[in-house]
Scaffold this active site. Structure first.
Site, PDB file in Angstrom:
ATOM      1  CD1 TRP A  12      -7.739 -11.578  63.215  1.00 20.57           C
ATOM      2  CD2 TRP A  12      -7.951 -13.730  62.637  1.00 20.57           C
ATOM      3  NE1 TRP A  12      -8.999 -11.749  62.656  1.00 20.57           N
ATOM      4  CE2 TRP A  12      -9.150 -13.062  62.297  1.00 20.57           C
ATOM      5  CE3 TRP A  12      -7.848 -15.098  62.355  1.00 20.57           C
ATOM      6  CZ2 TRP A  12     -10.235 -13.714  61.697  1.00 20.57           C
ATOM      7  CZ3 TRP A  12      -8.922 -15.752  61.763  1.00 20.57           C
ATOM      8  CH2 TRP A  12     -10.106 -15.072  61.438  1.00 20.57           C
ATOM      9  CG  HIS A  96       3.498  -5.918  62.343  1.00 15.03           C
ATOM     10  ND1 HIS A  96       3.791  -5.814  63.677  1.00 15.03           N
ATOM     11  CD2 HIS A  96       2.217  -5.508  62.186  1.00 15.03           C
ATOM     12  CE1 HIS A  96       2.709  -5.356  64.306  1.00 15.03           C
ATOM     13  NE2 HIS A  96       1.743  -5.170  63.428  1.00 15.03           N
ATOM     14  CD  GLU A 168       0.308  -1.510  61.937  1.00 16.64           C
ATOM     15  OE1 GLU A 168      -0.882  -1.739  62.142  1.00 16.64           O
ATOM     16  OE2 GLU A 168       1.195  -2.342  62.172  1.00 16.64           O
ATOM     17  N   GLY A 237      -5.393  -4.709  64.789  1.00 21.77           N
ATOM     18  CA  GLY A 237      -4.877  -5.834  65.573  1.00 21.77           C
ATOM     19  C   GLY A 237      -5.926  -6.307  66.557  1.00 21.77           C
ATOM     20  N   GLY A 238      -5.792  -5.907  67.820  1.00 21.58           N
ATOM     21  CA  GLY A 238      -6.643  -6.400  68.900  1.00 21.58           C
ATOM     22  C   GLY A 238      -8.133  -6.435  68.582  1.00 21.58           C
TER      23      GLY A 238
HETATM   24  P1  13P Z   1      -3.566  -2.974  67.555  1.00 19.97           P
HETATM   25  O1  13P Z   1      -4.784  -2.642  66.743  1.00 19.97           O
HETATM   26  O2  13P Z   1      -3.806  -4.092  68.537  1.00 19.97           O
HETATM   27  O3  13P Z   1      -2.935  -1.782  68.156  1.00 19.97           O
HETATM   28  O4  13P Z   1      -2.494  -3.564  66.523  1.00 19.97           O
HETATM   29  C1  13P Z   1      -2.193  -2.832  65.405  1.00 19.97           C
HETATM   30  C2  13P Z   1      -1.335  -3.686  64.554  1.00 19.97           C
HETATM   31  O5  13P Z   1      -0.211  -3.974  64.914  1.00 19.97           O
HETATM   32  C3  13P Z   1      -1.918  -4.184  63.300  1.00 19.97           C
HETATM   33  O6  13P Z   1      -0.942  -4.747  62.508  1.00 19.97           O
END
Ligand code: 13P
Length: 262
Positions: A12, A96, A168, A237-238
């Site tokens: 989040w 991260h 990521e 994330g989003g």
């Molecule tokens: P998004 O899904 O918003 O691209 O973010 C990915 C993320 O950084 C999850 O840790």
């Protein structure tokens, strides 16, 4: 895929105050079904971990911290340690790219946080990934090698099974541009990550370590990533801030597992 549980993690980030988080959790409780092969993990802000831990149905969800300090205690104004989080969370996101880029966290900082998490019985979700420039310069493997080897340098062979790695690519994260990675393009990276683990800890460890994908994953495209050979889940994330989208990701995982992805 092996018989590892598929991990769906909601990051989040710095969103949702206590009541907003509580409402989202309530909606997710209603919407998400229990599946024995799926583990759903929520990573709210530090502030919200405590109230959510009281509200949460532990059969459905586990909690993760987004970060913590590598020392167990001491005069570090404003920080929270893994020791303090021990009774609250199963997991902690470590390294991260937003921490590495916005807060200048080094490879060694990440290494120390991985060790601190393990020392406190918290499973680290170690994030790795190359920037867009590194991607264009074809440095992905070198970057991942350095990130993984350094982060794991204090991890013993008995601890490695407790590590989760999240690939990521920085350029695919919505924060940094959010270009969609094609599953077929990143499949070799999953192989490469497992090869790193194999070289460091042997073939058994390379099999059991869970490797996730993260970067603009939503309910429409999650399955494409989950079907990558060697992908054990997603870090979202989003889309995790929207209960419909996040529950949709869990639904597609559910569907895929029931169809018998082997
Ligand atoms: P998004 O899904 O918003 O691209 O973010 C990915 C993320 O950084 C999850 O840790």
């Amino acid at each position: 895929m092996t018989n590892k549980r598929t991990l769906i993690v909601a990051n989040w980030k710095m969103n949702l105050n206590t009541s907003q988080a509580s409402i989202l959790l309530h909606r997710l409780h209603e919407r998400i079904r229990i599946h024995r092969d799926i583990e759903v993990v929520l990573a709210p802000s530090m502030l919200v971990l405590q109230p959510l831990s009281v509200q949460i149905d532990r059969r459905k969800f586990r909690l993760a911290a987004q970060n913590a300090h590598h020392k167990d205690e001491g005069a570090y104004t404003g920080e929270v340690s893994f020791t303090m989080l021990q009774d609250l969370v199963h997991y902690a996101i470590v390294g991260h790219s937003e921490r590495r880029i916005y807060f200048n966290e080094s490879l060694e900082d990440t290494r120390d946080k991985v060790a601190a998490a393990l020392r406190n019985d918290i499973t680290p979700i170690l994030c790795v990934g190359e920037t867009e420039v590194e991607h264009k310069n074809k440095e992905t493997r070198q970057v991942l090698h350095d990130q993984i080897v350094t982060a794991l340098s204090n991890v013993s062979s008995s601890e490695i099974k407790d590590i989760v790695i999240a690939y990521e690519p920085v350029w695919a994260i919505s924060t940094f541009g959010g270009k969609l990675a094609k599953p077929s393009d990143i499949e070799p990276i999953f192989e490469y990550i497992r090869m790193q683990i194999r070289e460091l800890y042997g073939p058994k460890a390379a099999k059991v370590v869970r490797v996730l994908y993260g970067g603009s994953v939503d309910d429409q495209i999650a399955r494409g990533y989950l079907e990558i050979e060697g992908c054990d889940g997603v870090l979202v994330g989003g889309a995790s801030l929207n209960y419909h989208k996040f529950a949709g990701i869990v639904d597609s995982t559910y569907k895929m597992l029931n169809e018998g992805k082997s």
